[in-house]
Design a protein around this motif. Structure first.
Motif, PDB file in Angstrom:
ATOM      1  N   ALA A 176       0.827  -1.206   0.000  1.00  0.00           N
ATOM      2  CA  ALA A 176       0.000   0.000   0.000  1.00  0.00           C
ATOM      3  C   ALA A 176       0.864   1.259   0.000  1.00  0.00           C
ATOM      4  CB  ALA A 176      -0.931  -0.006   1.204  1.00  0.00           C
ATOM      5  N   ALA A 177       1.916   1.276   0.785  1.00  0.00           N
ATOM      6  CA  ALA A 177       2.801   2.439   0.825  1.00  0.00           C
ATOM      7  C   ALA A 177       3.530   2.617  -0.502  1.00  0.00           C
ATOM      8  CB  ALA A 177       3.810   2.292   1.962  1.00  0.00           C
ATOM      9  N   THR A 178       3.945   1.527  -1.116  1.00  0.00           N
ATOM     10  CA  THR A 178       4.610   1.601  -2.416  1.00  0.00           C
ATOM     11  C   THR A 178       3.674   2.167  -3.472  1.00  0.00           C
ATOM     12  OG1 THR A 178       5.980  -0.297  -1.830  1.00  0.00           O
ATOM     13  CG2 THR A 178       5.844   0.269  -4.152  1.00  0.00           C
ATOM     14  N   ALA A 179       2.444   1.690  -3.511  1.00  0.00           N
ATOM     15  CA  ALA A 179       1.466   2.198  -4.479  1.00  0.00           C
ATOM     16  C   ALA A 179       1.185   3.673  -4.232  1.00  0.00           C
ATOM     17  CB  ALA A 179       0.180   1.392  -4.393  1.00  0.00           C
ATOM     18  N   PHE A 180       1.082   4.073  -2.976  1.00  0.00           N
ATOM     19  CA  PHE A 180       0.825   5.472  -2.647  1.00  0.00           C
ATOM     20  C   PHE A 180       1.962   6.374  -3.125  1.00  0.00           C
ATOM     21  CE2 PHE A 180       1.336   9.017   0.344  1.00  0.00           C
ATOM     22  CZ  PHE A 180       0.138   9.680   0.117  1.00  0.00           C
ATOM     23  N   TYR A 181       3.212   5.972  -2.830  1.00  0.00           N
ATOM     24  CA  TYR A 181       4.340   6.810  -3.233  1.00  0.00           C
ATOM     25  C   TYR A 181       4.519   6.848  -4.738  1.00  0.00           C
ATOM     26  CZ  TYR A 181       5.658   7.449   1.605  1.00  0.00           C
ATOM     27  OH  TYR A 181       5.653   7.803   2.926  1.00  0.00           O
ATOM     28  N   ARG A 182       4.243   5.755  -5.423  1.00  0.00           N
ATOM     29  CA  ARG A 182       4.335   5.765  -6.887  1.00  0.00           C
ATOM     30  C   ARG A 182       3.269   6.661  -7.478  1.00  0.00           C
ATOM     31  NH1 ARG A 182       7.272   1.341  -9.938  1.00  0.00           N
ATOM     32  NH2 ARG A 182       8.738   0.679  -8.368  1.00  0.00           N
ATOM     33  N   GLN A 183       2.076   6.636  -6.902  1.00  0.00           N
ATOM     34  CA  GLN A 183       1.001   7.495  -7.392  1.00  0.00           C
ATOM     35  C   GLN A 183       1.338   8.964  -7.154  1.00  0.00           C
ATOM     36  OE1 GLN A 183      -2.754   6.984  -5.437  1.00  0.00           O
ATOM     37  NE2 GLN A 183      -3.892   7.833  -7.160  1.00  0.00           N
ATOM     38  N   GLN A 184       1.939   9.281  -6.004  1.00  0.00           N
ATOM     39  CA  GLN A 184       2.338  10.654  -5.719  1.00  0.00           C
ATOM     40  C   GLN A 184       3.433  11.109  -6.684  1.00  0.00           C
ATOM     41  OE1 GLN A 184       0.948  12.788  -3.712  1.00  0.00           O
ATOM     42  NE2 GLN A 184      -0.486  11.309  -2.894  1.00  0.00           N
ATOM     43  N   GLY A 185       4.321  10.195  -7.055  1.00  0.00           N
ATOM     44  CA  GLY A 185       5.391  10.534  -8.000  1.00  0.00           C
ATOM     45  C   GLY A 185       4.858  10.807  -9.390  1.00  0.00           C
ATOM     46  N   MET A 186       3.784  10.122  -9.805  1.00  0.00           N
ATOM     47  CA  MET A 186       3.194  10.340 -11.130  1.00  0.00           C
ATOM     48  C   MET A 186       2.450  11.662 -11.198  1.00  0.00           C
ATOM     49  SD  MET A 186       1.685   6.681 -12.193  1.00  0.00           S
ATOM     50  CE  MET A 186       2.707   5.255 -12.358  1.00  0.00           C
ATOM     51  N   ARG A 187       1.942  12.127 -10.073  1.00  0.00           N
ATOM     52  CA  ARG A 187       1.206  13.385 -10.066  1.00  0.00           C
ATOM     53  C   ARG A 187       2.112  14.588 -10.219  1.00  0.00           C
ATOM     54  NH1 ARG A 187      -3.315  12.699  -5.306  1.00  0.00           N
ATOM     55  NH2 ARG A 187      -4.536  11.101  -6.346  1.00  0.00           N
ATOM     56  N   ARG A 188       3.351  14.467  -9.840  1.00  0.00           N
ATOM     57  CA  ARG A 188       4.265  15.623  -9.855  1.00  0.00           C
ATOM     58  C   ARG A 188       4.942  15.778 -11.162  1.00  0.00           C
ATOM     59  NH1 ARG A 188       6.795  15.813  -3.864  1.00  0.00           N
ATOM     60  NH2 ARG A 188       4.820  15.612  -2.840  1.00  0.00           N
TER      61      ARG A 188
END
Length: 94
Positions: free
Chosen positions: A82-94
């Motif tokens: 879950a943390a990995t998916a969250f951080y990857r999603q945050q990286g795609m938004r930037r």
């Protein structure tokens, strides 16, 4: 530091390491870009599980020690993806 705190810390750390190594051995892991070899990861996870159980058995009963190891493994296997998916999603938004 007393011996019981030491054994609890070593057992907890080894349980978390076991969970991380077994997660890295999975085909579906997304923590690393390149998947590491499954064999060494699983061997390290087995050794870490034995260390965790052996150290927790020094300060707790057998049922409690097994429960603690399994509980920490479930926590790692739930939180890391879950943390990995969250951080990857945050990286795609930037």
């Amino acid at each position: 530091m007393t011996a019981s705190v030491f054994f609890l810390a070593v057992g907890s750390g080894a349980s978390v390491l076991c969970g991380l190594l077994s997660y890295l051995a999975s085909r579906h892991q997304r923590l690393l870009v390149v998947r590491p070899a499954a064999g060494p990861c699983l061997m390290g996870a087995a050794v870490a599980a034995c260390v965790a159980l052996a150290s927790l058995l020094q300060v707790r009963g057998p049922a409690t020690a097994v429960f603690m190891v399994v509980l920490l493994l479930m926590a790692v296997w739930s939180i890391v993806p879950a943390a990995t998916a969250f951080y990857r999603q945050q990286g795609m938004r930037r």
